[in-house]
Design a protein around this motif. Sequence first.
Motif, short mmCIF file in Angstrom:
data_model
loop_
_atom_site.label_atom_id
_atom_site.label_comp_id
_atom_site.label_asym_id
_atom_site.label_seq_id
_atom_site.Cartn_x
_atom_site.Cartn_y
_atom_site.Cartn_z
N VAL A 13 -37.16 -6.53 -46.35
CA VAL A 13 -36.02 -5.92 -47.36
C VAL A 13 -36.59 -4.77 -47.99
CG1 VAL A 13 -34.96 -8.04 -47.57
CG2 VAL A 13 -36.66 -7.56 -49.17
N ALA A 14 -38.01 -4.46 -47.88
CA ALA A 14 -38.72 -3.12 -48.77
C ALA A 14 -38.16 -1.97 -48.12
CB ALA A 14 -39.91 -3.53 -48.77
N GLY A 15 -37.95 -1.06 -48.71
CA GLY A 15 -37.74 0.50 -48.23
C GLY A 15 -38.84 1.16 -48.07
N PRO A 16 -38.73 2.34 -47.73
CA PRO A 16 -39.89 3.25 -47.63
C PRO A 16 -40.64 3.55 -48.85
CG PRO A 16 -37.99 4.41 -46.83
CD PRO A 16 -37.42 2.95 -46.99
N GLY A 17 -39.77 3.54 -49.86
CA GLY A 17 -40.52 4.02 -51.13
C GLY A 17 -41.04 2.62 -52.06
N SER A 18 -40.64 1.50 -51.35
CA SER A 18 -40.86 0.52 -52.24
C SER A 18 -41.77 -0.66 -51.65
CB SER A 18 -39.39 -0.50 -52.63
OG SER A 18 -38.83 -0.45 -51.29
N THR A 19 -42.99 0.03 -51.04
CA THR A 19 -44.06 -0.88 -50.56
C THR A 19 -44.75 -1.61 -51.67
OG1 THR A 19 -44.38 1.12 -48.97
CG2 THR A 19 -46.16 -0.90 -49.01
N THR A 20 -44.76 -2.90 -51.36
CA THR A 20 -45.62 -3.72 -52.17
C THR A 20 -46.95 -3.95 -51.60
OG1 THR A 20 -45.06 -6.00 -51.25
CG2 THR A 20 -43.60 -5.13 -52.77
N LEU A 21 -47.74 -4.75 -52.53
CA LEU A 21 -49.34 -4.78 -52.30
C LEU A 21 -49.45 -5.31 -50.99
CD1 LEU A 21 -51.76 -3.54 -53.46
CD2 LEU A 21 -52.20 -5.59 -54.77
#
Lengths: 266, 307
Positions: free
Chosen positions: A211-219
């Motif tokens: 569900v993460a988009g290209p700008g919302s990378t998590t650790l």
Amino acid sequence: MCISRGFSARRWLAFHTHAVLLFLYAPIAVLAVYSFNSARRVSAAWSGFTVHWYAVAWRDVPIQDAAFNSLLIASIATAISTVVGTAAALALARARRAPATRGLIHVPIVVPEIAMGAAMVVFFGLCRWPLGLATTLTAHVVFTVSYVGLVVRARLVGMDPALSEAARDLGATPTGAFLRVTLPLIAPGIAAAALLAFTVSLDDYVVTSFVAGPGSTTLPLKIYSMLKTEVTPEVNAVCTLLLAATVVLVGVSQRLIGRQQGSVLG
Amino acid sequence: MDRLERRTDQRTFVLLALPAWLILGAFLLVPLLGMLLISFSRRGVYGGLEPLSETWRHLRAGEAFHNYTRSFAWIYLRIFWRSLWIAAVTTGVTLVVSYPVAYYMARIKSARWKSVLVVLVVIPFWTSFLIRTYAWMLILRSEGLVNSFLVHAGLIRAPLPLLYNDFAVLLGLVYGELPFMILPLFASLEKQDRTLVEAAADLGAGRWATFWRITVPLSLPGVAAGAALVFIPSLGQFIVPDLLGGAKSVFVGNIINNQFLSHGRDVPFGSALAFELCALVLAMLLLYALYSRRSAARSSTGVADVH
């Protein structure tokens, strides 16, 4: 440490238990140790102690962004899910039979993460909702509500109902009894649940990967892509930092749980 | 309790439970339903979904279950079978490794040591699965810890292929699931009535006999709980086969994930597979629920109660 069994059986059991504990922590220790290895390529040879890789990781902008996203999402998700999850746990404590709500709280834990991630990404696609921080936050709220609900519920079940009944008998209103008796008693449990939810959100990989988009990378997503492209020693430093943070949070959470009741298990 | 009190109580219940129902309903239950509906559709030409008119045509021609029929092909059935198999082996190995640990922990007299051990077991439970699995890559690689040590010590000449195969996947799964087995077993064993064991000793039973005929049978509900907590998540595992498994170590989690990647994606097929996984999980849970209800009815003393 003494147990009530025979001599050699006790020895063997103790040895086995310590071996298993060693097995549980050895990979973590290996990772931590190698994060200080100054070798340029990740190999087993020890070339000297350095904190260079921590400095590299600290200065790396994509890693900073990913860490920021993780902390932001974890904070907001925990705030929301602590309120919602505690409310649900309180609801379950009041109702004698609420099988639907009880089942509902278990659904995020029971459904395989792969299926949950897939369902959510399909849903967001159907709603034409572009993947980003908001979608990731939503997904995190969904599963953390479940963790908070279950942990707080376990605390409530262990609590003596006679205490709030006594408050009512002494003239307190239901809200008053709740605010002045129940809430302070379960507050450590709620705090512990919040810390655990925060940890789960920080560490989540599978659902977030959907569900993460290209700008919302998590650790965790960043770590995974680092693992898959080229294993640099930087990765060891990032992983060790995340592990250390988790261990501290969980340790504090366990102290809070232990402080509230004498029970050994959460 | 009079009717006014009951209605206020009901209202409080609804108020408290409503936020959870709204959030989980809208963002979990509805998506799951959506995924079920999508599983009846088909892949469009450029990935994504085919046009709705096409789906409607298929439905009317009675070909809605296309994806499910496709998933029963041997290549996919074999993957489901392998996943079941490795989940079962993982559960067995974890049980054998965990039981002595849980037994030892339950028998510790000092409360302080007991809680220290519990905390030590709980902490890995909450840390990142991804990171812990990656740590095994460091250990098992051909230039990793184990191989370097063995080659340096002269015990082997070429590095052993410890990574990228089913052995590594099994090791990673057992490692990850250990706390899930130790804790329920510990809970069950700790609650056991010590006097039963003493009674057996008084009646002349040896230590082994007491263990096999009293302790183990009474701990079976804990065993069942631990087995469920290990087996069910192992079925849908993605991280361990992905990081530690080789090209041949494909499990259900991997094929589902593949359907949602950018190239070669087939979202409807992936949805069908995901649903089948959910169905499998539900079936296992039902089995567990049936077992636990029957064993609770049989144990009248309530000694073996886990939940």
